[in-house]
Write a protein that holds these residues in place. Structure first.
Motif, PDB file in Angstrom:
ATOM      1  N   LEU A 157     -82.618   8.671 -30.311  1.00  0.00           N
ATOM      2  CA  LEU A 157     -83.633   7.623 -30.413  1.00  0.00           C
ATOM      3  C   LEU A 157     -84.071   7.521 -31.867  1.00  0.00           C
ATOM      4  O   LEU A 157     -84.562   8.486 -32.460  1.00  0.00           O
ATOM      5  CB  LEU A 157     -84.831   7.953 -29.529  1.00  0.00           C
ATOM      6  N   LEU A 167     -84.508  -1.784 -28.948  1.00  0.00           N
ATOM      7  CA  LEU A 167     -85.581  -2.142 -28.032  1.00  0.00           C
ATOM      8  C   LEU A 167     -86.647  -2.920 -28.796  1.00  0.00           C
ATOM      9  O   LEU A 167     -87.143  -2.460 -29.827  1.00  0.00           O
ATOM     10  CB  LEU A 167     -86.213  -0.889 -27.411  1.00  0.00           C
ATOM     11  N   ARG A 218     -91.262   1.638 -19.404  1.00  0.00           N
ATOM     12  CA  ARG A 218     -90.563   0.417 -19.830  1.00  0.00           C
ATOM     13  C   ARG A 218     -89.376   0.775 -20.727  1.00  0.00           C
ATOM     14  O   ARG A 218     -88.299   0.171 -20.611  1.00  0.00           O
ATOM     15  CB  ARG A 218     -91.527  -0.524 -20.554  1.00  0.00           C
ATOM     16  N   TRP A 219     -89.580   1.717 -21.653  1.00  0.00           N
ATOM     17  CA  TRP A 219     -88.474   2.164 -22.502  1.00  0.00           C
ATOM     18  C   TRP A 219     -87.347   2.723 -21.639  1.00  0.00           C
ATOM     19  O   TRP A 219     -86.183   2.384 -21.829  1.00  0.00           O
ATOM     20  CB  TRP A 219     -88.946   3.254 -23.461  1.00  0.00           C
ATOM     21  N   GLN A 220     -87.722   3.592 -20.702  1.00  0.00           N
ATOM     22  CA  GLN A 220     -86.732   4.259 -19.861  1.00  0.00           C
ATOM     23  C   GLN A 220     -85.922   3.235 -19.071  1.00  0.00           C
ATOM     24  O   GLN A 220     -84.697   3.352 -18.963  1.00  0.00           O
ATOM     25  CB  GLN A 220     -87.437   5.218 -18.911  1.00  0.00           C
ATOM     26  N   LEU A 228     -85.925   1.630 -32.184  1.00  0.00           N
ATOM     27  CA  LEU A 228     -87.113   0.782 -32.143  1.00  0.00           C
ATOM     28  C   LEU A 228     -87.553   0.529 -33.580  1.00  0.00           C
ATOM     29  O   LEU A 228     -87.558   1.450 -34.411  1.00  0.00           O
ATOM     30  CB  LEU A 228     -88.257   1.437 -31.373  1.00  0.00           C
ATOM     31  N   SER A 287     -95.422   5.857 -31.186  1.00  0.00           N
ATOM     32  CA  SER A 287     -94.019   5.904 -30.782  1.00  0.00           C
ATOM     33  C   SER A 287     -93.541   7.319 -30.503  1.00  0.00           C
ATOM     34  O   SER A 287     -92.808   7.566 -29.541  1.00  0.00           O
ATOM     35  CB  SER A 287     -93.142   5.267 -31.863  1.00  0.00           C
TER      36      SER A 287
END
Length: 250
Positions: free
Chosen positions: A7, A35, A92-94, A108, A120
């Motif tokens: 990430l 994202l 939401r990220w997942q 991101l 974050s």
């Protein structure tokens, strides 16, 4: 598969695409999924700015997954409301990542810098399994503000404090600080400080074409800042501002 995920949290400055570092450019090109948050129609240009940066930097743009930022509830108190909100954003990220099972390097684009009043890293820690996180620093709002006003953030050999509008309103002037940088202040807490010896350097949309700067004694420019801020927010549908306060004798 998710355990192998990297990430990337990439600082993109304060709205000026030129704030992106070369390291940030390389990180965007290395990503296979970006994202991008959506915060409603009135803030759609924030998503558009991120999309524009990706298109400008990457010859072959990576896939983009949008996700909607959930509303934050404060009925259980501010801190608990933030914790619950971060849980919801992590979900939401997942979900966005799960919809792209082939992605191994997910990025991101962080407004400002992931290190300074940004959640974050806290949200990333909620992902399960936890990915490998890499932070690419960017220009902070503090740097952009002091550069725009051509001033240093602190006086010679003197300390400064970075805080929020809520903390300034509730706690007053921080102890042992000659200068105070204030972020996330939607209520213009500088109006509530006692004394006539305060000087302010204020900026909104700092670094962007819409940049607005005001400086002077708080007693002389406070209402102009409040009025300018309200007018700009009504015009654009959103506002990001930051300011530096200094105690001055006489």
């Amino acid at each position: 598969m998710f355990a192998m995920l990297e990430l990337l949290l990439i600082g993109i400055g304060t709205g000026n695409p030129d704030h992106l570092t070369r390291e940030g450019e390389r990180a965007i090109r290395a990503a296979d999924l970006i994202l991008i948050p959506r915060k409603g129609a009135e803030k759609s240009d924030l998503a558009g700015l991120r999309e524009g940066i990706v298109a400008q930097v990457a010859d072959t743009p990576p896939a983009i997954a949008h996700f909607d930022i959930p509303a934050r509830r404060d009925d259980a108190g501010y801190l608990q409301g933030v914790e619950d909100w971060h849980d919801a954003i992590a979900e939401r990220w997942q979900a966005a990542i799960a919809a792209h099972p082939g992605a191994r390097h997910v990025a991101l684009l962080i407004w400002g810098d992931p290190s300074l009043y940004d959640s974050s890293l806290r949200i990333a820690a909620r992902l399960k399994p936890r990915p490998q996180v890499r932070v690419v620093p960017g220009i902070t709002a503090v740097q952009a503000l002091t550069a725009a006003h051509a001033i240093p953030v602190n006086d010679l050999g003197a300390p400064f404090v970075v805080t929020t509008g809520r903390r300034l309103r509730d706690g007053g002037w921080p102890e042992a600080a000659d200068r105070v940088v204030v972020m996330l202040d939607g209520n213009c807490a500088f109006r509530d400080l006692e004394g006539t010896d305060l000087h302010i350097w204020w900026g909104a949309y700092v670094g962007m074409a819409e940049q607005i700067l005001i400086a002077g004694r708080v007693s002389e420019v406070a209402e102009r800042i409040v009025e300018t801020r309200a007018r700009a927010r009504a015009e654009h549908g959103w506002i990001m501002d930051v300011y530096l306060l200094e105690r001055r004798p006489g």
